[in-house]
Design a protein around this motif. Structure first.
Motif, PDB file in Angstrom:
ATOM      1  N   PHE A   1      63.918  86.547  69.953  1.00 43.09           N
ATOM      2  CA  PHE A   1      63.402  86.699  68.586  1.00 43.09           C
ATOM      3  C   PHE A   1      63.064  85.335  67.984  1.00 43.09           C
ATOM      4  N   ALA A   2      63.973  84.364  68.138  1.00 44.09           N
ATOM      5  CA  ALA A   2      63.749  83.021  67.594  1.00 44.09           C
ATOM      6  C   ALA A   2      62.541  82.358  68.247  1.00 44.09           C
ATOM      7  N   ILE A   3      62.404  82.520  69.560  1.00 44.14           N
ATOM      8  CA  ILE A   3      61.270  81.923  70.274  1.00 44.14           C
ATOM      9  C   ILE A   3      59.945  82.509  69.782  1.00 44.14           C
TER      10      ILE A   3
ATOM     11  N   ILE B   1      64.816  82.909  60.670  1.00 48.44           N
ATOM     12  CA  ILE B   1      65.418  83.202  61.972  1.00 48.44           C
ATOM     13  C   ILE B   1      66.808  83.811  61.791  1.00 48.44           C
ATOM     14  N   LEU B   2      67.596  83.260  60.862  1.00 43.25           N
ATOM     15  CA  LEU B   2      68.949  83.765  60.635  1.00 43.25           C
ATOM     16  C   LEU B   2      68.925  85.202  60.130  1.00 43.25           C
ATOM     17  N   LEU B   3      68.049  85.507  59.176  1.00 48.05           N
ATOM     18  CA  LEU B   3      67.974  86.872  58.645  1.00 48.05           C
ATOM     19  C   LEU B   3      67.645  87.874  59.754  1.00 48.05           C
ATOM     20  N   GLY B   4      66.691  87.521  60.605  1.00 48.98           N
ATOM     21  CA  GLY B   4      66.357  88.389  61.724  1.00 48.98           C
ATOM     22  C   GLY B   4      67.512  88.542  62.691  1.00 48.98           C
ATOM     23  N   ASN B   5      68.214  87.437  62.962  1.00 48.90           N
ATOM     24  CA  ASN B   5      69.359  87.469  63.872  1.00 48.90           C
ATOM     25  C   ASN B   5      70.508  88.302  63.313  1.00 48.90           C
ATOM     26  N   ILE B   6      70.708  88.264  61.990  1.00 44.26           N
ATOM     27  CA  ILE B   6      71.758  89.078  61.368  1.00 44.26           C
ATOM     28  C   ILE B   6      71.454  90.566  61.546  1.00 44.26           C
ATOM     29  N   VAL B   7      70.200  90.945  61.302  1.00 42.41           N
ATOM     30  CA  VAL B   7      69.805  92.349  61.467  1.00 42.41           C
ATOM     31  C   VAL B   7      69.987  92.788  62.915  1.00 42.41           C
TER      32      VAL B   7
END
Length: 429
Positions: free
Chosen positions: A188-190, A412-418
């Motif tokens: 996701f981050a990439i 990136i953090l918001l997406g990673n939390i979800v």
């Protein structure tokens, strides 16, 4: 709230605001805050507080690895490795970018994040300089990958060691749960970074230039170069086996740094030490004391209890609250004191609320996810961030502002939390 608790909270807020707006150098404002807290009587024993709350293992790890990297850098090893990787993965900028990010994440699962960026950032500069491409997406990607990759194993990040010890998880048990979500978060981050920097990563690489790269001229002294490779390999192996060898990470780093200096550059002691980022070491020293004041006055413990009261009636809600709040808390303060404060709170849940919290696994893993992922929120959220950006200043004379870093880190953090919340729900509920 006592006057001491209020004082420590106000100082913490002032220091964070000062670092955000960058009107005063972050090391200076952090040191002034720490000195003020020491002088106000918050700590009954000032020397005792310095001994208890300052993580000297981390500070000495930084010192040792800075000496080690600077010593090896002069032999050309990082430029050699970087250009060799370029020949392997340099068909286009995308494959080069993705391969470097994955390698950093892989290394971070087994080697300290700080060590990982100290190794890869200089190598990355050698690559981007050779191709005349923008280094920023690579530097940011490697920072984010070091924090995401570090959560995959017990030894990847200090909070994981603490959590696994408290929960009784084995290396394989922990990795089996964490590796899949680590991989998903990394992809996701990439993808996001590729979207953000598509123009920079769309630059075509001249394949003839890659083919004609001659890495042999980089090595001026073959004996030193071979020794540097052996030392580099020995330090990586020592880090990977430090628990079996009963060695602290700082011991490995100091041994690697000063032994390599003795072997390769015994006359360069003063020059090498002058290249150490002393301001970063002092910054962490101050940050540990400021966090210590929050712990000493009960602020962190009060925060933990508020969280229990907020979501104490639901295991799912409590797990997601731990994941979310610890992520944002870690964005502004080292994750170690947060995890240290939360462990006894979580352990008590199985006793005080046994009907709801009979299975603590989702809470433990949520805490690990939040503590590691939160390192991507701000440039001060993790040691690797500070060191990597310090190397950017050292090698390039450039800085990335608090806001510029955080605008990428927040998304990136918001997406990673979800992603992590869905994953925890899928695995445990």
């Amino acid at each position: 709230m006592s006057i001491y608790a209020l004082t420590s909270l106000i100082v913490f807020i002032i220091v964070v605001v000062g670092m955000v707006f960058q009107k005063i150098d972050r090391t200076l404002i952090a040191m002034l805050g720490a000195i003020f807290l020491l002088g106000t009587g918050i700590f009954p024993d000032q020397i005792g507080a310095i001994k208890e709350y300052v993580d000297y293992n981390t500070l000495l790890l930084l010192l040792g690895m800075m000496v080690f990297v600077e010593t090896l850098r002069k032999t050309g090893i990082f430029t050699f490795l970087g250009l060799s990787m370029l020949r392997l993965f340099g068909n286009n900028t995308y494959t080069l970018f993705i391969s470097l990010i994955f390698l950093v994440a892989l290394f971070s699962g087994f080697i300290d994040n700080v060590t990982t960026v100290l190794v890869f950032i200089p190598m990355t500069f050698a690559i981007t300089d050779s191709l005349n491409i923008n280094y920023l997406p690579f530097v940011l990607g490697e920072i984010f990958a070091s924090n995401i990759g570090g959560m995959a194993t017990i030894i990847g990040d200090p909070p994981n060691i603490m959590i696994a010890s408290a929960a009784g998880y084995s290396f394989s048990e922990f990795a089996l749960i964490m590796y899949p979500v680590t991989l998903i978060n990394l992809v996701f981050a990439i993808l996001l970074l590729i979207y953000f920097f598509k123009e920079d990563l769309s630059v075509k690489i001249d394949k003839e230039v890659i083919k004609n790269f001659d890495v042999s001229h980089i090595v001026e002294n073959k004996k030193e170069f071979i020794l540097s490779i052996l030392l580099f390999g020995a330090v990586i192996v020592a880090f990977a086996l430090q628990h079996e060898l009963n060695l602290e990470s700082s011991t490995v780093a100091l041994a690697g740094g000063f032994f390599s200096l003795f072997i390769l550059r015994p006359k360069d002691l003063k020059d090498t030490l002058s290249k150490v980022e002393w301001e970063n070491i002092l910054f962490f020293f101050a940050l540990f004391l400021i966090a210590g004041a929050l712990e000493e006055t009960g602020i962190i413990n009060a925060f933990s209890n508020m969280l229990v009261n907020f979501a104490g009636g639901s295991l799912l809600l409590f797990s997601f609250s731990i994941l979310t709040i610890s992520s944002f808390f870690t964005g502004f303060l080292n994750n170690v004191p947060l995890v240290a404060a939360m462990i006894p709170v979580i352990e008590k849940l199985s006793i005080s609320e046994s009907s709801i919290f009979s299975n603590l696994d989702p809470i433990w893993y949520s805490l690990s996810l939040g503590a590691c992922l939160g390192g991507n929120l701000t440039p001060i959220a993790a040691s690797a961030n500070v060191i990597a950006l310090g190397l950017l200043t050292q090698f390039k004379g450039k800085t990335i502002s608090f806001w510029e870093f955080s605008k990428y880190g927040l998304i990136i953090l918001l997406g990673n939390i979800v992603i992590s919340g869905i994953y925890v729900n899928f695995i445990f509920f």
